[in-house]
Design a protein around this motif. Structure first.
Motif, PDB file in Angstrom:
ATOM      1  N   THR A 196       0.846  -1.186   0.000  1.00  0.00           N
ATOM      2  CA  THR A 196       0.000   0.000   0.000  1.00  0.00           C
ATOM      3  C   THR A 196       0.881   1.236   0.000  1.00  0.00           C
ATOM      4  OG1 THR A 196      -1.760  -1.139   1.193  1.00  0.00           O
ATOM      5  CG2 THR A 196      -1.797   1.268   1.258  1.00  0.00           C
ATOM      6  N   GLY A 197       0.547   2.175  -0.885  1.00  0.00           N
ATOM      7  CA  GLY A 197       1.235   3.465  -0.922  1.00  0.00           C
ATOM      8  C   GLY A 197       0.283   4.538  -0.429  1.00  0.00           C
ATOM      9  N   ARG A 198       0.813   5.533   0.256  1.00  0.00           N
ATOM     10  CA  ARG A 198      -0.012   6.604   0.824  1.00  0.00           C
ATOM     11  C   ARG A 198       0.587   7.964   0.501  1.00  0.00           C
ATOM     12  NH1 ARG A 198       0.115   2.387   4.360  1.00  0.00           N
ATOM     13  NH2 ARG A 198      -1.887   1.599   5.059  1.00  0.00           N
ATOM     14  N   GLY A 199      -0.303   8.966   0.414  1.00  0.00           N
ATOM     15  CA  GLY A 199       0.154  10.335   0.248  1.00  0.00           C
ATOM     16  C   GLY A 199      -0.205  10.929  -1.094  1.00  0.00           C
ATOM     17  N   SER A 200       0.310  12.127  -1.340  1.00  0.00           N
ATOM     18  CA  SER A 200      -0.069  12.881  -2.533  1.00  0.00           C
ATOM     19  C   SER A 200       0.493  12.302  -3.839  1.00  0.00           C
ATOM     20  CB  SER A 200       0.360  14.338  -2.388  1.00  0.00           C
ATOM     21  OG  SER A 200       1.752  14.413  -2.249  1.00  0.00           O
ATOM     22  N   SER A 201       1.508  11.462  -3.758  1.00  0.00           N
ATOM     23  CA  SER A 201       2.046  10.776  -4.945  1.00  0.00           C
ATOM     24  C   SER A 201       2.108   9.281  -4.666  1.00  0.00           C
ATOM     25  CB  SER A 201       3.437  11.292  -5.284  1.00  0.00           C
ATOM     26  OG  SER A 201       3.392  12.648  -5.638  1.00  0.00           O
ATOM     27  N   ALA A 202       1.012   8.732  -4.151  1.00  0.00           N
ATOM     28  CA  ALA A 202       0.989   7.343  -3.686  1.00  0.00           C
ATOM     29  C   ALA A 202       1.218   6.360  -4.829  1.00  0.00           C
ATOM     30  CB  ALA A 202      -0.349   7.047  -3.013  1.00  0.00           C
ATOM     31  N   GLN A 203       2.030   5.341  -4.531  1.00  0.00           N
ATOM     32  CA  GLN A 203       2.205   4.237  -5.464  1.00  0.00           C
ATOM     33  C   GLN A 203       2.500   2.958  -4.690  1.00  0.00           C
ATOM     34  OE1 GLN A 203       6.384   4.105  -7.472  1.00  0.00           O
ATOM     35  NE2 GLN A 203       5.592   6.160  -7.749  1.00  0.00           N
ATOM     36  N   ALA A 204       2.071   1.846  -5.268  1.00  0.00           N
ATOM     37  CA  ALA A 204       2.320   0.523  -4.689  1.00  0.00           C
ATOM     38  C   ALA A 204       3.037  -0.310  -5.744  1.00  0.00           C
ATOM     39  CB  ALA A 204       1.004  -0.130  -4.291  1.00  0.00           C
ATOM     40  N   VAL A 205       4.098  -1.014  -5.321  1.00  0.00           N
ATOM     41  CA  VAL A 205       4.913  -1.764  -6.279  1.00  0.00           C
ATOM     42  C   VAL A 205       5.265  -3.153  -5.715  1.00  0.00           C
ATOM     43  CG1 VAL A 205       6.900  -1.641  -7.830  1.00  0.00           C
ATOM     44  CG2 VAL A 205       5.955   0.467  -6.884  1.00  0.00           C
ATOM     45  N   PRO A 206       4.291  -4.045  -5.603  1.00  0.00           N
ATOM     46  CA  PRO A 206       4.644  -5.397  -5.149  1.00  0.00           C
ATOM     47  C   PRO A 206       5.284  -6.219  -6.273  1.00  0.00           C
ATOM     48  CG  PRO A 206       2.294  -5.269  -5.568  1.00  0.00           C
ATOM     49  CD  PRO A 206       2.853  -3.881  -5.772  1.00  0.00           C
ATOM     50  N   VAL A 207       6.264  -7.026  -5.902  1.00  0.00           N
ATOM     51  CA  VAL A 207       6.941  -7.932  -6.839  1.00  0.00           C
ATOM     52  C   VAL A 207       7.112  -9.267  -6.122  1.00  0.00           C
ATOM     53  CG1 VAL A 207       9.084  -8.393  -8.116  1.00  0.00           C
ATOM     54  CG2 VAL A 207       8.190  -6.054  -7.971  1.00  0.00           C
ATOM     55  N   TRP A 208       6.887 -10.377  -6.848  1.00  0.00           N
ATOM     56  CA  TRP A 208       7.064 -11.698  -6.275  1.00  0.00           C
ATOM     57  C   TRP A 208       7.940 -12.526  -7.199  1.00  0.00           C
ATOM     58  CZ3 TRP A 208       6.527 -13.759  -1.710  1.00  0.00           C
ATOM     59  CH2 TRP A 208       6.602 -15.151  -1.592  1.00  0.00           C
ATOM     60  N   VAL A 209       8.972 -13.157  -6.632  1.00  0.00           N
ATOM     61  CA  VAL A 209       9.872 -14.022  -7.382  1.00  0.00           C
ATOM     62  C   VAL A 209       9.523 -15.469  -7.045  1.00  0.00           C
ATOM     63  CG1 VAL A 209      12.285 -14.665  -7.764  1.00  0.00           C
ATOM     64  CG2 VAL A 209      11.690 -12.268  -7.331  1.00  0.00           C
ATOM     65  N   ILE A 210       9.350 -16.306  -8.053  1.00  0.00           N
ATOM     66  CA  ILE A 210       9.012 -17.705  -7.837  1.00  0.00           C
ATOM     67  C   ILE A 210      10.150 -18.367  -7.071  1.00  0.00           C
ATOM     68  CG2 ILE A 210       8.469 -19.918  -8.952  1.00  0.00           C
ATOM     69  CD1 ILE A 210       6.328 -17.679  -9.316  1.00  0.00           C
ATOM     70  N   GLY A 211       9.801 -18.999  -5.964  1.00  0.00           N
ATOM     71  CA  GLY A 211      10.782 -19.629  -5.095  1.00  0.00           C
ATOM     72  C   GLY A 211      11.215 -18.741  -3.947  1.00  0.00           C
ATOM     73  N   GLN A 212      10.649 -17.567  -3.867  1.00  0.00           N
ATOM     74  CA  GLN A 212      10.992 -16.592  -2.826  1.00  0.00           C
ATOM     75  C   GLN A 212      10.599 -17.101  -1.461  1.00  0.00           C
ATOM     76  OE1 GLN A 212       9.281 -12.789  -3.673  1.00  0.00           O
ATOM     77  NE2 GLN A 212      10.097 -11.823  -1.888  1.00  0.00           N
TER      78      GLN A 212
END
Length: 130
Positions: A114-130
């Protein structure tokens, strides 16, 4: 005799503790087909920008996307391959803005940000085997 009893009790405690431990999930070694699902939610009605790893392993980029949004597809991946999504709100959004993006594989959520604020962004990444 006391030392022997202490040693016996110590071994019994270690055996019990190790047998109760949670089994580690084994990552697949060869290619496997996954059902991939991205979900994006927000207290705003529109995402300024979305970019996600698609079914071919390339990127899909969208702008001015109505929220909530869900993208779902099947993709064959192997150990070390990844899936990810970037979701952002317009610059200058209210300070109370937030955006959440999640990744599910085969119906199980594996990553959420979750990103919050006036320039909010969310960047989830998942690597197989993580």
């Amino acid at each position: 005799m006391k030392k022997f009893a202490y040693l016996l009790l110590s071994c019994a405690a270690l055996t019990t503790a190790s047998s109760c431990s949670k089994e580690k999930e084994v990552a697949p070694t060869g290619p496997k087909e996954y059902q991939v699902e991205y979900k994006v939610t927000s207290n705003a009605s529109v995402a300024d920008y979305l970019s996600y790893d698609n079914e071919s392993g390339g990127s899909t980029t969208l702008s001015n996307v109505a929220l909530p949004a869900t993208y779902s597809f099947k993709r064959t991946m192997k150990l070390g391959d990844h899936v990810g999504i970037l979701a952002s709100l317009p610059s200058g959004s209210p300070a109370t803005s937030e955006i959440t993006a999640s990744i599910s594989l085969d119906g199980k959520e594996v990553k959420k940000e979750t990103g919050r604020g006036s320039s909010a962004q969310a960047v989830p990444v998942w690597v197989i085997g993580q």
